[in-house]
Design a protein around this motif. Structure first.
Motif, PDB file in Angstrom:
ATOM      1  N   MET A  62       0.845  -1.201   0.000  1.00 38.65           N
ATOM      2  CA  MET A  62       0.000   0.000   0.000  1.00 38.65           C
ATOM      3  C   MET A  62       0.874   1.242   0.000  1.00 38.65           C
ATOM      4  O   MET A  62       1.881   1.313   0.717  1.00 38.65           O
ATOM      5  CB  MET A  62      -0.907   0.000   1.240  1.00 38.65           C
ATOM      6  CG  MET A  62      -1.816   1.208   1.347  1.00 38.65           C
ATOM      7  SD  MET A  62      -2.784   1.193   2.866  1.00 38.65           S
ATOM      8  CE  MET A  62      -3.780  -0.280   2.616  1.00 38.65           C
ATOM      9  N   ALA A  77      -8.622  -0.751   2.908  1.00 43.86           N
ATOM     10  CA  ALA A  77      -8.157  -0.629   1.526  1.00 43.86           C
ATOM     11  C   ALA A  77      -7.400  -1.892   1.109  1.00 43.86           C
ATOM     12  O   ALA A  77      -6.783  -2.567   1.938  1.00 43.86           O
ATOM     13  CB  ALA A  77      -7.253   0.592   1.385  1.00 43.86           C
ATOM     14  N   PRO A  78      -7.413  -2.243  -0.171  1.00 48.42           N
ATOM     15  CA  PRO A  78      -6.686  -3.424  -0.645  1.00 48.42           C
ATOM     16  C   PRO A  78      -5.183  -3.282  -0.409  1.00 48.42           C
ATOM     17  O   PRO A  78      -4.668  -2.160  -0.331  1.00 48.42           O
ATOM     18  CB  PRO A  78      -7.000  -3.449  -2.151  1.00 48.42           C
ATOM     19  CG  PRO A  78      -8.234  -2.634  -2.312  1.00 48.42           C
ATOM     20  CD  PRO A  78      -8.180  -1.587  -1.241  1.00 48.42           C
ATOM     21  N   PRO A  79      -4.475  -4.402  -0.294  1.00 42.44           N
ATOM     22  CA  PRO A  79      -3.034  -4.342  -0.038  1.00 42.44           C
ATOM     23  C   PRO A  79      -2.248  -3.612  -1.119  1.00 42.44           C
ATOM     24  O   PRO A  79      -1.175  -3.080  -0.853  1.00 42.44           O
ATOM     25  CB  PRO A  79      -2.626  -5.823   0.028  1.00 42.44           C
ATOM     26  CG  PRO A  79      -3.887  -6.552   0.343  1.00 42.44           C
ATOM     27  CD  PRO A  79      -4.990  -5.779  -0.291  1.00 42.44           C
ATOM     28  N   ASP A  80      -2.781  -3.591  -2.355  1.00 39.76           N
ATOM     29  CA  ASP A  80      -2.077  -2.926  -3.448  1.00 39.76           C
ATOM     30  C   ASP A  80      -2.660  -1.549  -3.762  1.00 39.76           C
ATOM     31  O   ASP A  80      -2.452  -1.006  -4.852  1.00 39.76           O
ATOM     32  CB  ASP A  80      -2.102  -3.787  -4.711  1.00 39.76           C
ATOM     33  CG  ASP A  80      -3.527  -4.048  -5.217  1.00 39.76           C
ATOM     34  OD1 ASP A  80      -4.483  -3.738  -4.479  1.00 39.76           O
ATOM     35  OD2 ASP A  80      -3.657  -4.569  -6.339  1.00 39.76           O
ATOM     36  N   ALA A  81      -3.327  -0.949  -2.804  1.00 38.47           N
ATOM     37  CA  ALA A  81      -3.985   0.337  -3.043  1.00 38.47           C
ATOM     38  C   ALA A  81      -2.993   1.491  -3.013  1.00 38.47           C
ATOM     39  O   ALA A  81      -1.983   1.464  -2.299  1.00 38.47           O
ATOM     40  CB  ALA A  81      -5.073   0.576  -1.993  1.00 38.47           C
ATOM     41  N   ARG A 124       5.196  -2.612  -1.879  1.00 37.76           N
ATOM     42  CA  ARG A 124       4.530  -3.887  -1.571  1.00 37.76           C
ATOM     43  C   ARG A 124       5.456  -5.080  -1.779  1.00 37.76           C
ATOM     44  O   ARG A 124       5.436  -6.040  -1.001  1.00 37.76           O
ATOM     45  CB  ARG A 124       3.282  -4.016  -2.454  1.00 37.76           C
ATOM     46  CG  ARG A 124       2.520  -5.313  -2.313  1.00 37.76           C
ATOM     47  CD  ARG A 124       1.145  -5.205  -2.966  1.00 37.76           C
ATOM     48  NE  ARG A 124       1.142  -4.445  -4.203  1.00 37.76           N
ATOM     49  CZ  ARG A 124       1.402  -4.960  -5.416  1.00 37.76           C
ATOM     50  NH1 ARG A 124       1.693  -6.248  -5.534  1.00 37.76           N
ATOM     51  NH2 ARG A 124       1.374  -4.200  -6.497  1.00 37.76           N
TER      52      ARG A 124
END
Length: 392
Positions: free
Chosen positions: A1, A102-106, A201
């Motif tokens: 993130m 929020a998503p981990p790759d946000a 990430r």
């Protein structure tokens, strides 16, 4: 993130930038929206505001009359502190909830009007400041129905451009037509933010490429202060020093900021690895400095090396035992070059020559190794400089 702080003065057009980032897929958290949520009808926040300021801050529909409340607190520090004590903890808690969801790759964009005033910049991987000329801001605020006198008062109550520039990793000028700033946001998203997020990430540092020595950049000290603040926060307030060529005024250098972070032991350095990686400085493992002085064991020159994940700002972070020989060498070498113009010019000429020699390389390793003989020979000169009492 990736955590991105977004701010700018009233009327600068932050919403335009935030909206475009959201179109690209960013998770935008708007502090102004949350400020309204926490005092919506039926909330404990609204109940406490009414208890503190009276029912006259309510409209006929039972909702908060924001202009009436603003009139109560504007210019009254005690009243404003009371209001902030009610709303800020609730806004912070809700912000934390949204970030956690929020998503981990946000790419999380936190739109905060008072980011500068609240000294929040080190909390983010990157800070974007939206700017517009004063006249343009006044026109925009007038079009929103705000009288010019009120607009000028609100602008004056906020941080000025100098303070905003001090924290801005990216300065987005929105004085012109929207298409100009939107094009810059598009490029920023594709070229920097998406790549930066994946690097953080995946615990991957940004590539450096071949060595290119550029003239001294007057903005390097300000850039270094911003990066050092992030490192220091991630490392729990430990000592951070800007070292290396970019720390020497007037010295040409590769556009890479070097820092050293002080620890009591390399075991302590290893414990900081995850926190530094999350802050955007992934580990490159255990490394060893070239031995500059006799009389020290090889392990006295060990360090843990980290590099920056931001593709728009190359960083090397040397985690060393504070006060150890390697730590002291880096500071003394820097300060010697700052004080000795002849040595600085000599080093600059060497750097240009070696950069030209290695310009076809894929990395800067050959360039760095080629400097070692000169660096080793400089050991005695640095020692003599300090021994002779030419610097404190």
């Amino acid at each position: 993130m990736l955590r991105v702080g977004l701010s700018g003065g009233i009327g600068s057009g932050k919403s335009t930038v935030a909206g475009r980032l959201a179109e690209h897929g960013a998770v935008v958290i708007d502090a102004d929206v949350l400020a309204r949520e926490v005092v919506a009808p039926g909330t404990d926040g609204l109940r406490e505001v009414v208890e503190a300021f009276g029912a006259e801050v309510l409209g006929p529909d039972g909702a908060l009359d924001r202009p009436a409340l603003a009139a109560r607190v504007f210019g009254d520090e005690r009243a404003l502190a009371t209001l902030n004590g009610i709303t800020h903890p609730r806004i912070a808690a809700r912000t934390a909830e949204l970030i956690a969801a929020a998503p981990p790759d946000a790419v999380v964009v936190h739109d905060v009007p008072l980011l500068v005033e609240k000294d929040m910049a080190p909390l983010y991987h990157l800070v974007l400041i939206v700017h517009a000329d004063l006249d343009q801001r006044l026109v925009r605020l007038r079009d929103r129905g705000l009288p010019e006198e009120d607009a000028r008062r609100r602008i004056a109550a906020q941080a000025d451009d100098q303070r905003r520039r001090a924290v801005a990793d990216v300065w987005l000028d929105n004085s012109g037509t929207p298409d100009v700033v939107l094009a810059r946001v598009d490029a920023l998203w594709a070229d920097r933010l998406v790549r930066y997020e994946s690097n953080v990430r995946l615990r991957r540092h940004a590539p450096y490429g071949p060595p290119v020595v550029v003239p001294y950049d007057e903005t390097w000290p300000a850039q270094a202060r911003r990066v050092a603040a992030r490192i220091g926060l991630a490392a729990g307030g430990r000592t951070v020093e800007h070292i290396g060529s970019t720390s020497v005024p007037g010295l040409p250098a590769k556009d890479v900021l070097d820092f050293q972070l002080g620890v009591r032991s390399l075991a302590e350095a290893a414990e900081l690895e995850e926190a530094l990686a999350q802050a955007g400085f992934p580990s490159r493992g255990l490394a060893e400095d070239g031995v500059r002085h006799e009389g020290h064991a090889p392990e006295d020159w060990h360090k843990r090396l980290h590099s920056g994940a931001d593709p728009g700002r190359c960083v090397n972070l040397h985690v060393r035992v504070e006060g150890g020989p390697a730590w002291n060498w880096a500071i003394r070498f820097r300060d010697w070059l700052r004080a000795d113009a002849a040595a600085r010019d000599e080093y600059a000429a060497l750097k240009r020559e070696l950069a030209e020699r290695h310009r076809g390389d894929d990395t800067d390793l050959g360039y760095a190794e080629s400097k070692e003989p000169w660096m080793a020979a400089a050991t005695a000169r640095v020692a003599a400089f300090y021994r002779d009492g030419q610097t404190s």
